[in-house]
Design an enzyme around this catalytic site. Structure first.
Site, PDB file in Angstrom:
ATOM      1  N   ASP A  14      33.386  -1.313  31.419  1.00 55.19           N
ATOM      2  CA  ASP A  14      32.353  -2.127  30.466  1.00 55.19           C
ATOM      3  C   ASP A  14      32.394  -1.830  29.234  1.00 55.19           C
ATOM      4  O   ASP A  14      33.102  -0.840  28.842  1.00 55.19           O
ATOM      5  CB  ASP A  14      30.942  -1.623  31.237  1.00 55.19           C
ATOM      6  CG  ASP A  14      29.881  -2.409  30.381  1.00 55.19           C
ATOM      7  OD1 ASP A  14      30.178  -3.697  30.218  1.00 55.19           O
ATOM      8  OD2 ASP A  14      28.893  -1.695  30.114  1.00 55.19           O
ATOM      9  N   GLU A 158      19.614  -0.675  24.926  1.00 52.60           N
ATOM     10  CA  GLU A 158      20.442   0.332  24.654  1.00 52.60           C
ATOM     11  C   GLU A 158      19.433   1.477  24.025  1.00 52.60           C
ATOM     12  O   GLU A 158      19.908   2.665  24.026  1.00 52.60           O
ATOM     13  CB  GLU A 158      21.493   0.058  23.697  1.00 52.60           C
ATOM     14  CG  GLU A 158      22.753  -0.479  24.240  1.00 52.60           C
ATOM     15  CD  GLU A 158      23.483   0.227  24.961  1.00 52.60           C
ATOM     16  OE1 GLU A 158      23.677   1.455  24.552  1.00 52.60           O
ATOM     17  OE2 GLU A 158      24.225   0.076  25.955  1.00 52.60           O
TER      18      GLU A 158
HETATM   19  N1  DGL Z   1      27.358  -5.243  29.425  1.00 55.41           N
HETATM   20  C1  DGL Z   1      27.901  -6.501  28.634  1.00 55.41           C
HETATM   21  C2  DGL Z   1      27.858  -7.714  29.504  1.00 55.41           C
HETATM   22  O1  DGL Z   1      27.732  -7.796  30.625  1.00 55.41           O
HETATM   23  C3  DGL Z   1      27.025  -6.601  27.318  1.00 55.41           C
HETATM   24  C4  DGL Z   1      26.956  -5.522  26.452  1.00 55.41           C
HETATM   25  C5  DGL Z   1      27.915  -6.005  25.263  1.00 55.41           C
HETATM   26  O2  DGL Z   1      27.640  -7.092  24.362  1.00 55.41           O
HETATM   27  O3  DGL Z   1      28.705  -5.096  24.985  1.00 55.41           O
HETATM   28  O4  DGL Z   1      28.125  -8.741  28.848  1.00 55.41           O
END
Ligand code: DGL
Length: 272
Positions: A14, A158
Site C-alpha cells: 500500500d 492519518e
Molecule cells: N490506501 C490508499 C487507497 O486505498 C489511499 C491512501 C493514499 O492516497 O495513498 O487508495
C-alpha cells in the site's frame, strides 16, 4: 534453504499503513500464511500522485516482494490498483499471482447490488481513473456508480481524527454531496476507510450498505490458494515482516488502529 511453494509468503503493499486493514483480514482468514507487508510511506499519499508515478513505485515494490519469493502479491491500495494492476500483472508474469482490491469489490457489488443505486468514495486517483465505473458498467447487469473524491479523509485518518467531532463533520459534509443522495450501497474505495466505516454507517442510520473490500480480498485470496493447491502447510504461527520506505514512530503507533495490534515496522532502503 528454499521453502516449498505452499509456504512462500503473501506479499501485500500500500502507499502507507491503510493496507494493513487488508493484511489484517487476510491474517484472520488465513492464519497459517506468512505476510510480507510493504508500506510506501515515503510517497504517501498515492491518491494525489500521477498514474505514471504510481506505476513506477508499484514495479519497484513488486521487485522487493518478489525478492522475498512471494507466491502472491496483493495490491492493498485502491489508488495503486486503479493505476497499476494491469501493468503489474504483465510485469510479474508467472512469478507470482497478483490480486487487486477492485475486482473482488466489483464482483460483490455485481452479485448483491444490481438494480440498486450505488455510490463510491475514494481518492482523486481512484475516482479519476474511472476503473470502478467501467468495470461495474461492464457487468452482465450493468451498474452505474456515483463517485465522489474525498481526499481529505485519508489525511484526516492519518492524523488520527476519527470517531470525533471533526471526523463527524467532514464525513457529513462529503456524504451530503448531491452526487451521493438516495444511494442504497456505498463502496469504500480506499483501504484507509474501514476505520471510519462505523461512523459512515451511523451517518446513514444503517439504511445504506457500507462496503469495504478487506474481507472480499481475503475471500478471493483464499479461493485462489485453495484452487491452486497453494495453501500454506505450516503448523506453527508464521513470522510476518512489515517494511516501510520511511519510518516514523507515529506510523508505528498507528499500526494498532489498522492491524488490531502494534507491529514493528522495519525501514527498507528502497528509495535511497
Ligand atoms: N490506501 C490508499 C487507497 O486505498 C489511499 C491512501 C493514499 O492516497 O495513498 O487508495
Amino acid at each position: 534453504m528454499d521453502q516449498v511453494l505452499q509456504n512462500k509468503p503473501i506479499g501485500i503493499f500500500d502507499s502507507g499503513i491503510g493496507g494493513l486493514t487488508v493484511a489484517h483480514a487476510i491474517q484472520q482468514k488465513l492464519p497459517a500464511e506468512q505476510l510480507i507487508y510493504f508500506g510506501d510511506t515515503a510517497h504517501l499519499p498515492y491518491g494525489d500522485k500521477s498514474e505514471a508515478a504510481i506505476q513506477a513505485y508499484s514495479i519497484k515494490i513488486a521487485d522487493v516482494l518478489l525478492a522475498h519469493q512471494c507466491k502472491v502479491i496483493v495490491i492493498a491500495c485502491n489508488s495503486a490498483s486503479s493505476a497499476a494492476y494491469e501493468l503489474l500483472k504483465a510485469y510479474v508474469g508467472s512469478k507470482a499471482y497478483v490480486i487487486d482490491v477492485i475486482n473482488p469489490m466489483v464482483q460483490l457489488v455485481g452479485q448483491s447490488f444490481s438494480n440498486k443505486k450505488v455510490g463510491l468514495i475514494g481518492t482523486k486517483r481512484t475516482v479519476q481513473s474511472g476503473v470502478y465505473a467501467s468495470k461495474l458498467a461492464a457487468l452482465p447487469q450493468p451498474i452505474v456508480v456515483s463517485q465522489l473524491a474525498t481526499p481529505l479523509l485519508v489525511h484526516m485518518i492519518e492524523e488520527g481524527f476519527f470517531n470525533n467531532r471533526i471526523s463527524h463533520d467532514i464525513i457529513a459534509q462529503y456524504l451530503n454531496d448531491e452526487s451521493l443522495q438516495n444511494i442504497e450501497a456505498l463502496i469504500l474505495a480506499c483501504t484507509h476507510f474501514p476505520l471510519i466505516k462505523e461512523e459512515i454507517k451511523a451517518f446513514y442510520h444503517n439504511r445504506v450498505a457500507v462496503l469495504d473490500s478487506a474481507e472480499e480480498v481475503a475471500i478471493s485470496l483464499e479461493m485462489y490458494l485453495k484452487q491452486n493447491n497453494l495453501l500454506s502447510e505450516r503448523n506453527s504461527k508464521p513470522q510476518h515482516t512489515f517494511l516501510v520506505s520511511d519510518f516514523t514512530a507515529s506510523f508505528e503507533a498507528s499500526t494498532k488502529l489498522f492491524f488490531g495490534e502494534i507491529v514493528k515496522l522495519n525501514k527498507h532502503p528502497l528509495w535511497e
